[in-house]
Design a protein around this motif. Structure first.
Motif, PDB file in Angstrom:
ATOM      1  N   GLY A  78       0.812  -1.216   0.000  1.00 36.29           N
ATOM      2  CA  GLY A  78       0.000   0.000   0.000  1.00 36.29           C
ATOM      3  C   GLY A  78       0.848   1.270   0.000  1.00 36.29           C
ATOM      4  O   GLY A  78       0.681   2.140  -0.852  1.00 36.29           O
ATOM      5  N   ASN A  81       2.649   3.233  -3.247  1.00 38.68           N
ATOM      6  CA  ASN A  81       2.063   3.912  -4.401  1.00 38.68           C
ATOM      7  C   ASN A  81       2.386   5.415  -4.374  1.00 38.68           C
ATOM      8  O   ASN A  81       3.102   5.893  -3.490  1.00 38.68           O
ATOM      9  CB  ASN A  81       0.563   3.601  -4.530  1.00 38.68           C
ATOM     10  N   THR A  83       0.881   7.957  -3.550  1.00 42.15           N
ATOM     11  CA  THR A  83       0.459   8.776  -2.412  1.00 42.15           C
ATOM     12  C   THR A  83       0.822   8.077  -1.101  1.00 42.15           C
ATOM     13  O   THR A  83       0.191   8.309  -0.065  1.00 42.15           O
ATOM     14  CB  THR A  83      -1.055   9.081  -2.482  1.00 42.15           C
ATOM     15  N   GLY A  85       0.342   5.296   0.107  1.00 42.51           N
ATOM     16  CA  GLY A  85      -0.663   4.472   0.783  1.00 42.51           C
ATOM     17  C   GLY A  85      -1.783   5.280   1.418  1.00 42.51           C
ATOM     18  O   GLY A  85      -2.679   4.720   2.035  1.00 42.51           O
ATOM     19  N   PHE A  86      -1.727   6.612   1.268  1.00 44.72           N
ATOM     20  CA  PHE A  86      -2.847   7.447   1.698  1.00 44.72           C
ATOM     21  C   PHE A  86      -3.686   7.740   0.454  1.00 44.72           C
ATOM     22  O   PHE A  86      -3.293   7.410  -0.659  1.00 44.72           O
ATOM     23  CB  PHE A  86      -2.324   8.740   2.338  1.00 44.72           C
ATOM     24  N   ASP A  87      -4.828   8.401   0.642  1.00 41.70           N
ATOM     25  CA  ASP A  87      -5.619   8.760  -0.537  1.00 41.70           C
ATOM     26  C   ASP A  87      -5.021   9.958  -1.253  1.00 41.70           C
ATOM     27  O   ASP A  87      -5.241  10.144  -2.452  1.00 41.70           O
ATOM     28  CB  ASP A  87      -7.071   9.060  -0.129  1.00 41.70           C
ATOM     29  N   PRO A 206      -3.612   0.879   4.985  1.00 43.67           N
ATOM     30  CA  PRO A 206      -2.334   0.190   5.221  1.00 43.67           C
ATOM     31  C   PRO A 206      -1.697   0.563   6.563  1.00 43.67           C
ATOM     32  O   PRO A 206      -0.900  -0.194   7.102  1.00 43.67           O
ATOM     33  CB  PRO A 206      -1.439   0.672   4.079  1.00 43.67           C
TER      34      PRO A 206
HETATM   35  C1  LIG Z   1      -2.579   4.378  -2.702  1.00 46.17           C
HETATM   36  O1  LIG Z   1      -2.992   3.418  -1.765  1.00 46.17           O
HETATM   37  C2  LIG Z   1      -4.081   3.808  -0.960  1.00 46.17           C
HETATM   38  C3  LIG Z   1      -4.303   2.722   0.066  1.00 46.17           C
HETATM   39  O2  LIG Z   1      -4.421   1.473  -0.531  1.00 46.17           O
HETATM   40  C4  LIG Z   1      -5.286   4.095  -1.817  1.00 46.17           C
HETATM   41  O3  LIG Z   1      -6.375   4.490  -1.022  1.00 46.17           O
HETATM   42  C5  LIG Z   1      -4.931   5.194  -2.797  1.00 46.17           C
HETATM   43  O4  LIG Z   1      -6.014   5.456  -3.664  1.00 46.17           O
HETATM   44  C6  LIG Z   1      -3.723   4.770  -3.613  1.00 46.17           C
HETATM   45  N1  LIG Z   1      -3.303   5.907  -4.427  1.00 46.17           N
HETATM   46  C7  LIG Z   1      -2.888   5.784  -5.671  1.00 46.17           C
HETATM   47  C8  LIG Z   1      -2.458   7.036  -6.336  1.00 46.17           C
HETATM   48  O5  LIG Z   1      -2.875   4.700  -6.238  1.00 46.17           O
END
Ligand SMILES: *[C@@H]1O[C@H](CO)[C@@H](O)[C@H](O)[C@H]1NC(C)=O
Ligand SMILES: *[C@@H]1O[C@H](CO)[C@@H](O)[C@H](O)[C@H]1NC(C)=O
Ligand SMILES: *[C@@H]1O[C@H](CO)[C@@H](O)[C@H](O)[C@H]1NC(C)=O
Length: 389
Positions: A78, A81, A83, A85-87, A206
């Protein structure tokens, strides 16, 4: 035979072309290795919550059992990514895209593969700032105008999180810096936080949702002696003797945390709001708490929220995000000062280690406690190891 000779020549030409293409590809791969963040070097930094037979961080500290595989998986991937692992990663900035702070921030983000959003900030009229400061009655410390404006800006971002219905967000100040291995670091932190907070297995965040503030960028904090501390190995931690921070953090690290490890624990209050996360389940509570004003600065308000237990705070020490970044041009020691005095120029709540202020000018050109500054790497292609020699 002209025909055969022709075939031979074209065969040789094809081989030659193939060799040229191969060489170019190898060169490109090699070049990419040179310029891209070497997070592949550490696909997963060795994570090790110390077991009981390992060195205990301090008397009374205990460790949690290892997380189940599925949970571990979520926590591991998570945070990798764009961000972390945040939104969203939201930067608090008044200067817009033009300031050196935001340009450096976006360069560092691009190098680290992060997507940092800079929501537009309202203009804080002096009357609004004064009215906010005046929430403190006689006898209660009031924020200076710069601190009050920064505080309002944090409130505005928390409202943005609420209104955008984000499940979670990492809020960073716009001059924040981090190590190019931030994704590895956050992956380890997520797992430690899940263990630390006994996160339920079906938890989708996460980092779990068992906290109100996850404080990953501060300028010094130590756990209370009675708290459980989750430790993990992290090769990006600077030697503890080079740590720069407030209120005894360095001596705590030297006495209780083995070299090359970070600690995650229930925090009774850090200072400096360089980077902290909130999530949907707790952001309203944080907003209600900080919106009342009453105090010298936003970070000290958060500190008291954590200290009093009104907010459940989890912190990581040494921190992984830090203000006063590498490319800062001015030599002003100590706390960061803003371009216009309105954002980020907050007062802290603790006493800096003596060395931090007296030596601060010598560390300009680095970011404290960050081994390989992402700002530095993205701007100058060098490490700028931050901390005292
Ligand atoms: C990154 O991971 C988080 C948690 O799984 C998710 O909510 C978020 O949308 C993801 N962001 C991207 C840019 O993929
Ligand atoms: C970054 O995130 C924003 C908001 O989620 C999105 O609109 C934008 O397309 C993303 N940018 C990149 C480069 O992924
Ligand atoms: C540790 O002590 C503090 C202050 O007395 C208290 O607020 C906190 O709940 C205690 N923590 C634990 C885990 O007992």
């Amino acid at each position: 035979m002209p025909c055969g000779a022709g075939l031979g020549r074209s065969f040789i030409a094809r081989i030659a072309l193939a060799l040229v293409l191969l060489t170019v590809t190898l060169c490109l791969l090699w070049y990419r290795d040179l310029v891209s963040p070497p997070s592949r070097v550490l696909p997963h930094a060795p994570f090790n919550v110390l077991q009981n037979h390992d060195k205990q961080p301090q008397p009374g500290a205990t460790t949690s059992p290892a997380a189940p595989a599925a949970q571990q998986q979520k926590a591991t991937w998570g945070p990798r990514n764009a961000t972390l692992g945040f939104d969203a990663i939201l930067a608090l900035s008044k200067g817009g895209g033009q300031s050196w702070r935001v340009q450096g921030l976006q360069a560092a983000a691009a190098l680290s593969g992060l997507n940092v959003t800079v929501p537009p900030q309202p203009t804080w009229l002096p009357e609004m700032v004064e009215a906010f400061a005046a929430l403190s009655p006689e006898g209660v410390p009031k924020p200076e105008p710069g601190s009050a404006a920064a505080w309002l800006a944090h409130i505005d971002l928390l409202k943005y999180v609420l209104q955008s219905e984000l499940n979670s967000a990492l809020i960073v100040e716009d001059d924040v810096d981090w190590d190019i291995h931030i994704k590895d670091q956050m992956s380890n932190i997520a797992e430690a936080v899940r263990q630390q907070t006994h996160a339920p297995h079906d938890e989708s965040n996460p980092y779990s949702s068992q906290w109100d503030i996850l404080w990953i960028g501060h300028c010094g904090d130590t756990p209370m002696p009675n708290e459980t501390v989750s430790l993990f190995k992290d090769p990006t931690v600077l030697e503890h003797k080079r740590y720069v921070g407030f209120a005894g953090t360095k001596s705590y690290l030297q006495a209780h945390i083995p070299e090359g490890q970070r600690a995650v624990y229930r925090s009774q209050g850090a200072v400096c709001s360089y980077a902290y996360a909130v999530h949907r389940g707790g952001v309203r509570k944080v907003l209600d708490f900080v919106s009342t004003g009453l105090g010298q600065a936003y970070d000290t308000k958060l500190f008291y929220g954590c200290r009093s237990g009104l907010l459940k705070c989890v912190a990581v020490t040494p921190e992984v995000m830090r203000g006063e970044p590498a490319e800062r041009g001015d030599n002003a020691p100590g706390r960061m000062a803003s371009d216009d005095g309105s954002i980020g120029g907050q007062e802290g709540g603790g006493q800096p280690d003596k060395v931090a202020v007296s030596e601060a000018e010598k560390i300009t050109g680095t970011t404290s406690n960050i081994r390989q500054s992402a700002r530095c790497m993205s701007l100058w292609k060098k490490a700028c190891i931050g901390g005292h020699k």
